[in-house]
Scaffold this motif. Sequence first.
Motif, mmCIF file in Angstrom:
data_model
loop_
_atom_site.group_PDB
_atom_site.id
_atom_site.type_symbol
_atom_site.label_atom_id
_atom_site.label_comp_id
_atom_site.label_asym_id
_atom_site.label_seq_id
_atom_site.Cartn_x
_atom_site.Cartn_y
_atom_site.Cartn_z
ATOM 1 N N ARG A 124 11.297 -12.446 -0.870
ATOM 2 C CA ARG A 124 10.399 -11.532 -0.172
ATOM 3 C C ARG A 124 11.066 -10.167 0.007
ATOM 4 N NH1 ARG A 124 9.697 -15.147 4.930
ATOM 5 N NH2 ARG A 124 7.665 -14.112 4.923
ATOM 6 N N GLU A 125 10.241 -9.119 0.025
ATOM 7 C CA GLU A 125 10.752 -7.747 0.104
ATOM 8 C C GLU A 125 10.163 -6.978 1.277
ATOM 9 O OE1 GLU A 125 9.695 -6.523 -3.937
ATOM 10 O OE2 GLU A 125 11.849 -6.463 -4.371
ATOM 11 N N ASN A 126 9.605 -7.709 2.260
ATOM 12 C CA ASN A 126 9.015 -7.068 3.434
ATOM 13 C C ASN A 126 7.875 -6.120 3.064
ATOM 14 O OD1 ASN A 126 10.551 -8.319 5.449
ATOM 15 N ND2 ASN A 126 12.238 -6.872 5.178
ATOM 16 N N LEU A 127 7.091 -6.521 2.059
ATOM 17 C CA LEU A 127 5.931 -5.739 1.656
ATOM 18 C C LEU A 127 4.677 -6.299 2.322
ATOM 19 C CD1 LEU A 127 6.650 -5.396 -2.167
ATOM 20 C CD2 LEU A 127 6.874 -3.595 -0.444
ATOM 21 N N PHE A 128 3.817 -5.408 2.779
ATOM 22 C CA PHE A 128 2.581 -5.815 3.451
ATOM 23 C C PHE A 128 1.421 -4.983 2.912
ATOM 24 C CE2 PHE A 128 5.993 -6.940 6.259
ATOM 25 C CZ PHE A 128 5.620 -8.140 6.833
ATOM 26 N N ARG A 129 0.261 -5.631 2.861
ATOM 27 C CA ARG A 129 -0.969 -4.949 2.479
ATOM 28 C C ARG A 129 -1.920 -5.014 3.670
ATOM 29 N NH1 ARG A 129 -3.180 -3.407 -2.275
ATOM 30 N NH2 ARG A 129 -1.549 -4.491 -3.434
ATOM 31 N N LEU A 130 -2.487 -3.863 4.040
ATOM 32 C CA LEU A 130 -3.366 -3.790 5.199
ATOM 33 C C LEU A 130 -4.675 -3.110 4.833
ATOM 34 C CD1 LEU A 130 -0.219 -3.070 6.243
ATOM 35 C CD2 LEU A 130 -1.386 -3.127 8.446
ATOM 36 N N ARG A 131 -5.708 -3.495 5.566
ATOM 37 C CA ARG A 131 -6.983 -2.786 5.513
ATOM 38 C C ARG A 131 -7.186 -2.158 6.873
ATOM 39 N NH1 ARG A 131 -13.064 -5.049 4.051
ATOM 40 N NH2 ARG A 131 -13.652 -3.272 2.765
ATOM 41 N N VAL A 132 -7.371 -0.843 6.906
ATOM 42 C CA VAL A 132 -7.382 -0.149 8.185
ATOM 43 C C VAL A 132 -8.504 0.886 8.226
ATOM 44 C CG1 VAL A 132 -4.873 -0.418 8.345
ATOM 45 C CG2 VAL A 132 -5.829 1.737 7.488
ATOM 46 N N THR A 133 -8.856 1.288 9.435
ATOM 47 C CA THR A 133 -9.680 2.469 9.655
ATOM 48 C C THR A 133 -8.760 3.530 10.230
ATOM 49 O OG1 THR A 133 -11.620 1.127 10.145
ATOM 50 C CG2 THR A 133 -11.681 3.432 10.828
ATOM 51 N N ALA A 134 -8.611 4.616 9.508
ATOM 52 C CA ALA A 134 -7.669 5.651 9.931
ATOM 53 C C ALA A 134 -8.407 6.942 10.247
ATOM 54 C CB ALA A 134 -6.625 5.893 8.842
ATOM 55 N N GLY A 135 -7.925 7.651 11.274
ATOM 56 C CA GLY A 135 -8.512 8.947 11.609
ATOM 57 C C GLY A 135 -8.069 10.030 10.653
ATOM 58 N N GLY A 136 -6.996 9.804 9.945
ATOM 59 C CA GLY A 136 -6.458 10.777 8.994
ATOM 60 C C GLY A 136 -5.411 10.089 8.152
ATOM 61 N N PRO A 137 -4.713 10.821 7.296
ATOM 62 C CA PRO A 137 -3.671 10.218 6.458
ATOM 63 C C PRO A 137 -2.578 9.574 7.309
ATOM 64 C CG PRO A 137 -4.205 12.436 5.703
ATOM 65 C CD PRO A 137 -4.885 12.249 7.033
ATOM 66 N N LEU A 138 -2.128 8.396 6.889
ATOM 67 C CA LEU A 138 -1.066 7.702 7.604
ATOM 68 C C LEU A 138 0.281 8.288 7.211
ATOM 69 C CD1 LEU A 138 -3.417 5.655 8.042
ATOM 70 C CD2 LEU A 138 -1.685 3.868 7.988
#
Length: 312
Positions: free
Chosen positions: A223-237
């Motif tokens: 494992r490489e501590n990689l994560f995939r997320l689905r988000v609602t963002a107010g602007g660029p993260l």
Amino acid sequence: MYFIEAEDIVKQYANHLALNRVSICVPRGKIFGLLGPNGAGKTTFLRIINRITAPDSGVVRFDGHPLQAGDTGRIGYLPEERGLYKKMKVGEQAVFFARLKGLSRHEAGQQVAGWFHKFDIMPWWNRKLEELSKGMQQKVQFVITVVHRPDLLIFDEPFSGFDPVNANLLKKEMLELKEKGHTLIFSTHDMASVEELCDDIALIDRAQVVLHGPVREVRERFRENLFRLRVTAGGPLASSPGIFALLSEEPKGGYSEIRIRKHSGAGNAALLEALSRQCEIHSFVEELPSMNDIFIRTVTGTPANDSSNQTV
């Protein structure tokens, strides 16, 4: 617990060392994947288990006792080099091999007919093997391998020559055989099939076992501590120093799909807290490396080509 236990197996052909102190344990009633690049020693190992050849040193235990001649009747072997008679009729040939494995003529006929119906090759019963397509020939070879209901089934590149539909049919049968208590070993270069079917694996490279264990544990080990997320963002993260690095962000409608790498030492709670300050999280999944990536990394010593190190 183990159906096959191979300990310190050595096999040399002239100046070529095929197996160098190879030790592999195959759990009973599981599907075991034997992996490795071409020429690594996989087929030699399978032939030793099937008593086609003998090791120069080391021991193989079969169902708790040293492997002996009588055990071959409890083994079904599908070699990579298919060995059926091209001029012989398909049904007659399958019955012939079933009788060689100890079935009576009546039982052999019944079992073969049942498998032929299952694989939709009954209309070819009286046709010569050479008249069948490669995929149909593969089905016949599979039937001959399993027809005597052996305790141990060995498949060397079983999906070679199959289209996706028939490959899935074969995978389904392999899973059903496992559910019935059979132990399966199969060698393949198809890493997707390994993830789909295998409980445990061993990877042989340059005549030695370089990686082994349950598939899930092996993937977690890399494992490489990689994560995939689905988000609602107010602007660029943005990346969060000491917590995570943002690798990619892809807007999709009212959501964004993002990939991040958590920094070593940062906990999931801190990660979620840092993310929640920037966005609303809808899904959060850790990405484990694929068996294909692990194979390449282990054999070549370099990561597989992916986008895990790219940033936006």
